[in-house]
Design an enzyme around this catalytic site. Structure first.
Site, PDB file in Angstrom:
ATOM      1  N   LYS A 109       0.873  -1.182   0.000  1.00 52.05           N
ATOM      2  CA  LYS A 109       0.000   0.000   0.000  1.00 52.05           C
ATOM      3  C   LYS A 109       0.904   1.224   0.000  1.00 52.05           C
ATOM      4  CE  LYS A 109      -4.516   0.913   0.481  1.00 52.05           C
ATOM      5  NZ  LYS A 109      -5.643   0.108  -0.049  1.00 52.05           N
TER       6      LYS A 109
HETATM    7  P1  NAD Z   1     -13.223   7.502  -2.350  1.00 51.58           P
HETATM    8  O1  NAD Z   1     -12.187   8.455  -1.946  1.00 51.58           O
HETATM    9  O2  NAD Z   1     -13.670   7.483  -3.776  1.00 51.58           O
HETATM   10  O3  NAD Z   1     -14.538   7.715  -1.444  1.00 51.58           O
HETATM   11  C1  NAD Z   1     -14.515   7.696  -0.040  1.00 51.58           C
HETATM   12  C2  NAD Z   1     -15.878   8.158   0.484  1.00 51.58           C
HETATM   13  O4  NAD Z   1     -15.875   8.060   1.905  1.00 51.58           O
HETATM   14  C3  NAD Z   1     -16.217   9.618   0.135  1.00 51.58           C
HETATM   15  O5  NAD Z   1     -17.604   9.732  -0.097  1.00 51.58           O
HETATM   16  C4  NAD Z   1     -15.845  10.351   1.428  1.00 51.58           C
HETATM   17  O6  NAD Z   1     -16.569  11.563   1.584  1.00 51.58           O
HETATM   18  C5  NAD Z   1     -16.263   9.327   2.460  1.00 51.58           C
HETATM   19  N1  NAD Z   1     -15.579   9.514   3.742  1.00 51.58           N
HETATM   20  C6  NAD Z   1     -14.275   9.822   3.951  1.00 51.58           C
HETATM   21  N2  NAD Z   1     -14.039   9.944   5.270  1.00 51.58           N
HETATM   22  C7  NAD Z   1     -15.209   9.685   5.899  1.00 51.58           C
HETATM   23  C8  NAD Z   1     -15.604   9.649   7.256  1.00 51.58           C
HETATM   24  N3  NAD Z   1     -14.743   9.919   8.238  1.00 51.58           N
HETATM   25  N4  NAD Z   1     -16.897   9.329   7.531  1.00 51.58           N
HETATM   26  C9  NAD Z   1     -17.758   9.056   6.537  1.00 51.58           C
HETATM   27  N5  NAD Z   1     -17.447   9.082   5.241  1.00 51.58           N
HETATM   28  C10 NAD Z   1     -16.178   9.384   4.930  1.00 51.58           C
HETATM   29  O7  NAD Z   1     -12.699   6.048  -1.909  1.00 51.58           O
HETATM   30  P2  NAD Z   1     -13.168   4.626  -2.460  1.00 51.58           P
HETATM   31  O8  NAD Z   1     -12.266   4.246  -3.560  1.00 51.58           O
HETATM   32  O9  NAD Z   1     -14.642   4.632  -2.658  1.00 51.58           O
HETATM   33  O10 NAD Z   1     -12.789   3.682  -1.228  1.00 51.58           O
HETATM   34  C11 NAD Z   1     -13.662   3.469  -0.130  1.00 51.58           C
HETATM   35  C12 NAD Z   1     -13.154   2.277   0.679  1.00 51.58           C
HETATM   36  O11 NAD Z   1     -13.122   1.104  -0.151  1.00 51.58           O
HETATM   37  C13 NAD Z   1     -11.739   2.427   1.226  1.00 51.58           C
HETATM   38  O12 NAD Z   1     -11.627   1.747   2.445  1.00 51.58           O
HETATM   39  C14 NAD Z   1     -10.887   1.705   0.183  1.00 51.58           C
HETATM   40  O13 NAD Z   1      -9.653   1.247   0.697  1.00 51.58           O
HETATM   41  C15 NAD Z   1     -11.815   0.550  -0.135  1.00 51.58           C
HETATM   42  N6  NAD Z   1     -11.518  -0.078  -1.425  1.00 51.58           N
HETATM   43  C16 NAD Z   1     -11.574   0.652  -2.572  1.00 51.58           C
HETATM   44  C17 NAD Z   1     -11.304   0.014  -3.786  1.00 51.58           C
HETATM   45  C18 NAD Z   1     -11.408   0.745  -5.104  1.00 51.58           C
HETATM   46  O14 NAD Z   1     -11.365   0.075  -6.144  1.00 51.58           O
HETATM   47  N7  NAD Z   1     -11.583   2.046  -5.129  1.00 51.58           N
HETATM   48  C19 NAD Z   1     -10.946  -1.342  -3.798  1.00 51.58           C
HETATM   49  C20 NAD Z   1     -10.909  -2.047  -2.602  1.00 51.58           C
HETATM   50  C21 NAD Z   1     -11.199  -1.391  -1.422  1.00 51.58           C
END
Ligand code: NAD
Length: 435
Positions: A109
């Site tokens: 990561k």
């Molecule tokens: P992103 O940045 O696109 O979206 C994150 C969302 O969470 C946003 O709406 C933000 O406003 C909200 N957020 C941030 N802090 C917050 C808080 N304290 N309380 C409530 N909401 C909050 O990120 P993403 O790509 O959607 O990733 C979300 C999760 O999924 C993460 O844990 C990431 O590691 C995991 N993930 C993502 C992927 C991917 O393909 N993008 C793959 C596997 C896992």
């Protein structure tokens, strides 16, 4: 709020507990406790027009395969909470995910402690390019060593900027398949059709399979609450209409708060509102709720899809959902998992539920590594990708379900056991460990 070192200590304690369950050799825990390589960088950037020193970090945690043929894989995160400890935890999650999906990758990561919303596009591109240049000094990203993809705060455009910089500098390295250095690129720049919503699509494919396996009783018109409206959360809402037409999305949130309407929320209207206002505040067709209230709603399915440490020992007692599907990494702490298990609320852990992203990244990386083909029929590629994604997502939940039934244990325990057994077998062979 969990302190930064605590999250790693908790993760290691959890690995030790699972290690006891499988009688793990001490060398396995030794391999998992500390990363193989931590690269700490320093760049001089501009954030909101002010000169700022930023410290990108890259953690290559552990690789049960021969690095050089099977790289370390893991997302790139831009978020103020990024620390070495957190990235180490996510690196461990990545090894477990890859093990569960049988992908030939190690766990890694990387990230920058940074709020990207404070940066102009030019600033963000400069930060990304500078970080890439620093990484290149250590020969990463590289198709055989470390391949980043998007995560919180990053997206296909940022991955494309990295790719362009890596390609520009390739005359020093002469890598033949430079497109395979980064995944999650835009489709027209050697990306994979379907990568952007792969995590969400994969989760919904798997949720269907989980409901079939578990025969979990849901209400007549099941409700769903989703925390987080980024790549993962918003795509889940978008895909719900086709994948689960009988379900109602009754609550969503982002970092600034959420909205609730028991009759259901319209994705089109929410997207339009978010585009204009960048927040749910003031949204007309729902009541405002906090993130805390969203997590505690009475819903059939609760999907934390935002950030880590959302369901902890402080609120696990008041969760009222019938099923929790953890989309965000580490959204539920080990203590909360134990409480939810005791209360009879099934939890499908993130290392199982969100594996779709890395599955499609694996397909992108594999295609980019091989001979380049003239590919114009994106619909056909998307179809093939979807079929592979479906097969893997279903297999992962079937294996975890079977293990939890065999051992009469929680789904998170079953997933960790399966992952650790695979990692143990890989490392034992790779390093000739004699238990
Ligand atoms: P992103 O940045 O696109 O979206 C994150 C969302 O969470 C946003 O709406 C933000 O406003 C909200 N957020 C941030 N802090 C917050 C808080 N304290 N309380 C409530 N909401 C909050 O990120 P993403 O790509 O959607 O990733 C979300 C999760 O999924 C993460 O844990 C990431 O590691 C995991 N993930 C993502 C992927 C991917 O393909 N993008 C793959 C596997 C896992």
């Amino acid at each position: 709020m969990i302190q930064k070192q605590e999250i790693l200590a908790k993760k290691i304690k959890e690995l030790e507990r699972i290690g006891d369950l499988i009688n793990a050799p001490e060398w396995l825990l030794g391999e998992l406790r500390t990363p193989k390589t931590v690269l700490k960088m320093k760049i001089r950037a501009s954030v909101a027009g002010k000169p700022t020193i930023l410290n990108p970090i890259c953690v290559l945690h552990c690789n049960p395969y021969a690095t050089g043929a099977s790289p370390y894989k893991g997302g790139l995160r831009y978020h103020p909470s990024v620390t070495e400890e957190r990235l180490t935890v996510f690196g461990i999650d990545m090894i477990e995910k890859n093990a569960l999906a049988r992908l030939p990758f190690g766990g890694a990561k990387s990230g920058i402690p940074l709020d990207p919303s404070q940066c102009s596009e030019t600033e963000l591109r400069d930060i990304t390019e500078q970080m890439t240049m620093e990484m290149l000094k250590y020969n990463i990203p590289h198709p055989d060593i470390y391949v980043p993809g998007p995560d919180i705060g990053t997206n296909p455009t940022i991955m494309f900027w990295m790719y362009v910089k890596i390609a520009e500098m390739n005359h020093f390295r002469n890598i033949s398949n430079v497109a395979a250095t980064v995944t999650g690129k835009p489709v027209k720049h050697n990306g994979m059709p379907g990568r952007e919503d792969a995590t969400s699509r994969g989760l919904l494919i798997q949720l269907k399979e989980f409901l079939r396996l578990s025969q979990l009783k849901l209400s007549y018109s099941p409700t769903i609450a989703i925390q987080g409206f980024g790549n993962v959360g918003a795509n889940i809402v978008r895909l719900m209409k086709d994948e689960f037409p009988d379900f109602r999305v009754v609550a969503v949130s982002d970092a600034s708060g959420g909205i609730h309407n028991p009759a259901g929320l319209s994705i089109e209207k929410m997207e339009e509102w978010q585009k204009k206002h960048k927040t749910f505040a003031g949204y007309p067709e729902a009541s405002a709720i906090s993130n805390k209230e969203l997590l505690e709603l009475q819903a059939d399915v609760l999907i934390p899809a935002a950030i880590e440490d959302q369901i902890t020992e402080d609120n696990a007692h008041v969760i009222r959902a019938s099923l929790v599907y953890e989309a965000a990494n580490e959204a539920i702490t080990p203590e909360a998992n134990a409480i939810l298990y005791d209360r009879g609320i099934p939890v499908v852990p993130g290392i199982v539920a969100n594996v779709g992203g890395v599955v499609v990244s694996f397909i992108e990386w594999s295609k980019n590594r091989g001979d380049r083909k003239h590919q114009v029929d994106f619909a056909e590629v998307k179809e093939e990708t979807l079929s592979e994604l479906t097969k893997i997502m279903q297999q992962v939940i079937q294996n975890v379900w079977a293990k939890s039934t065999e051992l009469s244990c929680s789904l998170p325990d079953a997933a960790h056991i399966l992952a650790m057994e695979t990692i143990r077998d890989g490392l034992r062979e790779k390093h000739s460990y004699q238990d």
